[in-house]
Design a protein around this motif. Sequence first.
Motif, PDB file in Angstrom:
ATOM      1  N   THR A 257      48.100  -6.926  -1.612  1.00 57.03           N
ATOM      2  CA  THR A 257      48.450  -5.509  -1.479  1.00 57.03           C
ATOM      3  C   THR A 257      48.038  -4.795  -2.753  1.00 57.03           C
ATOM      4  O   THR A 257      48.209  -5.303  -3.854  1.00 57.03           O
ATOM      5  CB  THR A 257      49.970  -5.303  -1.279  1.00 57.03           C
ATOM      6  N   ALA A 258      47.479  -3.617  -2.582  1.00 56.88           N
ATOM      7  CA  ALA A 258      47.109  -2.817  -3.752  1.00 56.88           C
ATOM      8  C   ALA A 258      46.992  -1.355  -3.336  1.00 56.88           C
ATOM      9  O   ALA A 258      46.383  -1.045  -2.310  1.00 56.88           O
ATOM     10  CB  ALA A 258      45.790  -3.303  -4.340  1.00 56.88           C
ATOM     11  N   ILE A 259      47.577  -0.493  -4.133  1.00 53.75           N
ATOM     12  CA  ILE A 259      47.435   0.934  -3.883  1.00 53.75           C
ATOM     13  C   ILE A 259      46.130   1.414  -4.514  1.00 53.75           C
ATOM     14  O   ILE A 259      45.460   0.671  -5.235  1.00 53.75           O
ATOM     15  CB  ILE A 259      48.654   1.721  -4.415  1.00 53.75           C
ATOM     16  N   LYS A 260      45.764   2.660  -4.254  1.00 52.44           N
ATOM     17  CA  LYS A 260      44.462   3.180  -4.716  1.00 52.44           C
ATOM     18  C   LYS A 260      44.274   3.057  -6.220  1.00 52.44           C
ATOM     19  O   LYS A 260      43.189   2.697  -6.688  1.00 52.44           O
ATOM     20  CB  LYS A 260      44.290   4.631  -4.275  1.00 52.44           C
TER      21      LYS A 260
ATOM     22  N   LEU B 233      44.007  -3.897   5.251  1.00 55.14           N
ATOM     23  CA  LEU B 233      44.875  -3.668   6.396  1.00 55.14           C
ATOM     24  C   LEU B 233      46.185  -3.084   5.897  1.00 55.14           C
ATOM     25  O   LEU B 233      46.606  -3.366   4.777  1.00 55.14           O
ATOM     26  CB  LEU B 233      45.174  -4.988   7.115  1.00 55.14           C
ATOM     27  N   PRO B 234      46.855  -2.280   6.699  1.00 56.71           N
ATOM     28  CA  PRO B 234      48.157  -1.765   6.270  1.00 56.71           C
ATOM     29  C   PRO B 234      49.155  -2.916   6.142  1.00 56.71           C
ATOM     30  O   PRO B 234      49.052  -3.912   6.865  1.00 56.71           O
ATOM     31  CB  PRO B 234      48.559  -0.790   7.379  1.00 56.71           C
ATOM     32  N   PRO B 235      50.106  -2.790   5.234  1.00 54.11           N
ATOM     33  CA  PRO B 235      51.079  -3.878   5.033  1.00 54.11           C
ATOM     34  C   PRO B 235      52.176  -3.889   6.087  1.00 54.11           C
ATOM     35  O   PRO B 235      53.338  -4.092   5.785  1.00 54.11           O
ATOM     36  CB  PRO B 235      51.638  -3.575   3.641  1.00 54.11           C
TER      37      PRO B 235
ATOM     38  N   GLU C  61      54.772  -0.269  -4.758  1.00 48.60           N
ATOM     39  CA  GLU C  61      53.794  -1.348  -4.620  1.00 48.60           C
ATOM     40  C   GLU C  61      54.437  -2.705  -4.917  1.00 48.60           C
ATOM     41  O   GLU C  61      54.236  -3.675  -4.180  1.00 48.60           O
ATOM     42  CB  GLU C  61      52.615  -1.105  -5.568  1.00 48.60           C
ATOM     43  N   GLU C  62      55.229  -2.791  -5.988  1.00 48.84           N
ATOM     44  CA  GLU C  62      55.911  -4.046  -6.317  1.00 48.84           C
ATOM     45  C   GLU C  62      56.871  -4.448  -5.205  1.00 48.84           C
ATOM     46  O   GLU C  62      56.949  -5.626  -4.844  1.00 48.84           O
ATOM     47  CB  GLU C  62      56.686  -3.912  -7.631  1.00 48.84           C
ATOM     48  N   LEU C  63      57.599  -3.477  -4.667  1.00 51.32           N
ATOM     49  CA  LEU C  63      58.547  -3.772  -3.587  1.00 51.32           C
ATOM     50  C   LEU C  63      57.817  -4.342  -2.375  1.00 51.32           C
ATOM     51  O   LEU C  63      58.240  -5.350  -1.804  1.00 51.32           O
ATOM     52  CB  LEU C  63      59.326  -2.518  -3.197  1.00 51.32           C
ATOM     53  N   VAL C  64      56.712  -3.730  -1.987  1.00 54.25           N
ATOM     54  CA  VAL C  64      55.940  -4.211  -0.833  1.00 54.25           C
ATOM     55  C   VAL C  64      55.416  -5.618  -1.087  1.00 54.25           C
ATOM     56  O   VAL C  64      55.477  -6.486  -0.225  1.00 54.25           O
ATOM     57  CB  VAL C  64      54.790  -3.234  -0.494  1.00 54.25           C
ATOM     58  N   GLN C  65      54.908  -5.875  -2.300  1.00 49.78           N
ATOM     59  CA  GLN C  65      54.413  -7.207  -2.626  1.00 49.78           C
ATOM     60  C   GLN C  65      55.530  -8.245  -2.572  1.00 49.78           C
ATOM     61  O   GLN C  65      55.354  -9.333  -2.021  1.00 49.78           O
ATOM     62  CB  GLN C  65      53.775  -7.215  -4.015  1.00 49.78           C
ATOM     63  N   GLU C  66      56.677  -7.906  -3.132  1.00 51.12           N
ATOM     64  CA  GLU C  66      57.794  -8.849  -3.165  1.00 51.12           C
ATOM     65  C   GLU C  66      58.347  -9.103  -1.766  1.00 51.12           C
ATOM     66  O   GLU C  66      58.618 -10.243  -1.387  1.00 51.12           O
ATOM     67  CB  GLU C  66      58.870  -8.342  -4.113  1.00 51.12           C
TER      68      GLU C  66
END
Length: 158
Positions: free
Chosen positions: A6-9, A29-31, A124-129
């Motif tokens: 996952t990575a934001i712009k 792809l969207p998370p 971003e960190e929350l989505v990755q975790e």
Amino acid sequence: MALTATAIKTTLSSVKSRLAMEDPVIVGLPPDRSNIKMIVEPCPDLSELCEELAKDLRHKDYGKMCKMKKLLASDNDMREEIITEFCKNETKLRLIIASTAFGLGIDCKDIVRVINYGTPNTLEELVQEMGRAGKNGNQAQAILYHKAIGDDVNCGVW
């Protein structure tokens, strides 16, 4: 080639810049992980949370197998040993309480619950975790414990 889950712009831009990539092909792809149930609740007392987790393990008859080790951040061999054991199918290691840094790079397919005790610094960190849960496609939970608006966003243990 550079890979990230996952990575934001802004992160993508930083990676491209640091790796001197000109016009790279980006596949994304969207998370969207519909198998992960997101639960958001106020921070409980840490000792109560730990007791609840221990009760859950005992209920599943894992309690007699639990061990606790203090891991120093600089002990990479111990970190790798714990991650390797945790990711085995028939492991006795059922719970890891760790910092974000410890959790980086964990790629276990059958994690059923990720708990954030305090709000990560970025979305971003929350989505990755959260994305560490349910990689096998089975139902999983991502729980975020937070302080009230206006309070320090972390639950105050670190």
